[in-house]
Motif scaffolding. Structure first.
Motif, short mmCIF file in Angstrom:
data_model
loop_
_atom_site.label_atom_id
_atom_site.label_comp_id
_atom_site.label_asym_id
_atom_site.label_seq_id
_atom_site.Cartn_x
_atom_site.Cartn_y
_atom_site.Cartn_z
N UNK A 203 41.61 95.86 -59.11
CA UNK A 203 42.28 96.13 -57.84
C UNK A 203 42.81 94.85 -57.20
N UNK A 204 42.80 93.76 -57.93
CA UNK A 204 43.11 92.44 -57.39
C UNK A 204 44.45 91.93 -57.92
N UNK A 205 45.25 91.37 -57.02
CA UNK A 205 46.45 90.66 -57.46
C UNK A 205 46.70 89.50 -56.49
N UNK A 206 47.63 88.64 -56.84
CA UNK A 206 47.89 87.46 -56.02
C UNK A 206 49.39 87.22 -55.93
N UNK A 222 43.71 93.22 -52.34
CA UNK A 222 42.80 94.20 -52.91
C UNK A 222 43.26 95.57 -52.44
N UNK A 223 42.58 96.62 -52.89
CA UNK A 223 43.01 97.97 -52.49
C UNK A 223 42.20 98.55 -51.33
N UNK A 224 41.00 98.03 -51.10
CA UNK A 224 40.15 98.58 -50.05
C UNK A 224 39.59 97.47 -49.17
N UNK A 260 45.45 73.98 -50.44
CA UNK A 260 45.59 75.37 -50.89
C UNK A 260 45.04 76.30 -49.82
N UNK A 261 45.91 77.10 -49.26
CA UNK A 261 45.52 78.08 -48.24
C UNK A 261 45.49 79.46 -48.87
N UNK A 262 44.36 80.13 -48.78
CA UNK A 262 44.22 81.48 -49.33
C UNK A 262 44.04 82.49 -48.20
N UNK A 263 44.71 83.60 -48.35
CA UNK A 263 44.61 84.71 -47.40
C UNK A 263 44.26 85.96 -48.19
N UNK A 264 43.42 86.82 -47.65
CA UNK A 264 43.04 88.06 -48.33
C UNK A 264 43.50 89.25 -47.49
N UNK A 265 44.14 90.20 -48.16
CA UNK A 265 44.68 91.35 -47.45
C UNK A 265 44.42 92.61 -48.26
N UNK A 266 44.04 93.69 -47.59
CA UNK A 266 43.88 94.99 -48.25
C UNK A 266 45.24 95.70 -48.24
N UNK A 267 45.68 96.13 -49.41
CA UNK A 267 46.93 96.88 -49.56
C UNK A 267 46.62 98.16 -50.32
N UNK A 268 46.26 99.23 -49.61
CA UNK A 268 45.83 100.46 -50.28
C UNK A 268 46.83 100.95 -51.32
N UNK A 269 46.30 101.27 -52.50
CA UNK A 269 47.08 101.85 -53.60
C UNK A 269 48.28 100.98 -54.00
N UNK A 270 48.12 99.64 -53.92
CA UNK A 270 49.26 98.79 -54.28
C UNK A 270 49.69 98.98 -55.73
N UNK A 271 48.75 99.38 -56.61
CA UNK A 271 49.09 99.58 -58.02
C UNK A 271 50.02 100.77 -58.23
N UNK A 272 50.14 101.61 -57.20
CA UNK A 272 51.03 102.77 -57.26
C UNK A 272 52.28 102.59 -56.40
#
Length: 282
Positions: A203-206, A222-224, A260-272
């Motif tokens: 469920x992870x991408x960058x 991530x998705x959730x 290096x700045x990292x941000x984390x975001x939930x994107x529900x169902x991004x794989x779809x």
């Protein structure tokens, strides 16, 4: 020249070994490779262009449909040869035979790479070579370890011998056609895959958001929300560790130090999400 095989047989590690540079990320997680990545090795008299493909799979969503389409498109191209990778550490079974049937029906030379032979007993390697030899009418069969480099030189020489005469496709010194932005995002994803538990990786991408001389900003999706919290970690500990682990490889790629700045975001169902997949180049 395509590099094909089941998920997790070490295709990306093998492409890196044959290229002599890290062009594809690697992890213990199956289906790590999502892009069609070209690794380039240039010698004094030849240039070997290797296409690292996602593992053969039955699609379950738009992302895996696109990954399998890349496999199908590549093997339908005018290839000089195909390297079929099988694992010496697993039984050569139905999945390998299915891929072999597709590949051996293409009327191009097939070189079988029996990978992961390091630390295996000679008798076991011989048994696996015999099983691999039954997959089809191959040009050559090489026991190799992409991890240690054993047998890589001989395999590369054999692949080079199958190349037709022609011009260089890439300038000497260029090791991949993958955009810099995508390579940076993949290096971050690689460390996130290494450090997180089983419920997160697929469920992870960058995505690279911004880059300048001093700062690199990458967003992890991530998705959730629960996966997002795992990736951030208690007090931000996990995301900081991902950044610490990824930064040296990014600095080596860029040739200078960066923040290096990292941000984390939930994107529900991004794989779809077809629009998001397009934006991510997936």
């Amino acid at each position: 020249m395509a590099v094909a095989g089941r998920p997790n047989v070490g295709k990306s590690t093998l492409v890196n070994a044959l290229t002599g540079e890290k062009v594809a990320i690697v992890s213990r997680i199956p289906h790590t490779t999502r892009h069609r990545i070209r690794g380039v090795w240039t010698g004094d008299e030849a240039q070997l262009v290797l296409v690292d493909l996602p593992g053969w799979q039955r699609p379950i969503d738009p992302l895996t449909e696109r990954m399998q389409e890349r496999v199908e498109e590549t093997i339908a191209d005018d290839l000089d040869a195909i390297a079929l990778v099988v694992s010496a550490r697993e039984r050569i079974g139905a999945g390998d035979r299915y891929i072999a049937r597709r590949i051996f029906g293409l009327d191009v030379p097939v070189v079988i790479a029996l990978n992961k032979v390091d630390r295996l007993k000679p008798g076991h390697i011989a048994t696996q070579m015999e099983a691999a030899a039954s997959l089809g009418d191959f040009h050559a069969l090489h026991p190799v370890s992409a991890k240690t480099g054993d047998g890589i030189g001989e395999l590369r020489s054999d692949l080079v011998s199958l190349l037709p005469e022609g011009p260089l496709y890439y300038p000497a010194g260029e090791v991949t056609d993958m955009p810099l932005e995508a390579r940076i995002a993949e290096l971050v994803r690689e460390q996130a895959l290494r450090l997180t538990r089983e419920e997160v990786p697929h469920a992870l991408t960058a995505e690279l958001v911004e880059i300048d001389d001093r700062r690199v900003h990458v967003r992890l999706y991530t998705e959730t929300e629960s996966q997002k919290q795992i990736l951030i970690g208690k007090g931000g500990q996990m995301v900081r560790e991902i950044g610490r682990s990824a930064r040296p490889a990014i600095e080596q790629l860029l040739g200078h130090s960066v923040y290096l700045e990292l941000q984390v975001k939930a994107a529900p169902k991004w794989r779809r999400n077809e629009t998001m997949l397009e934006r991510l180049g997936l």
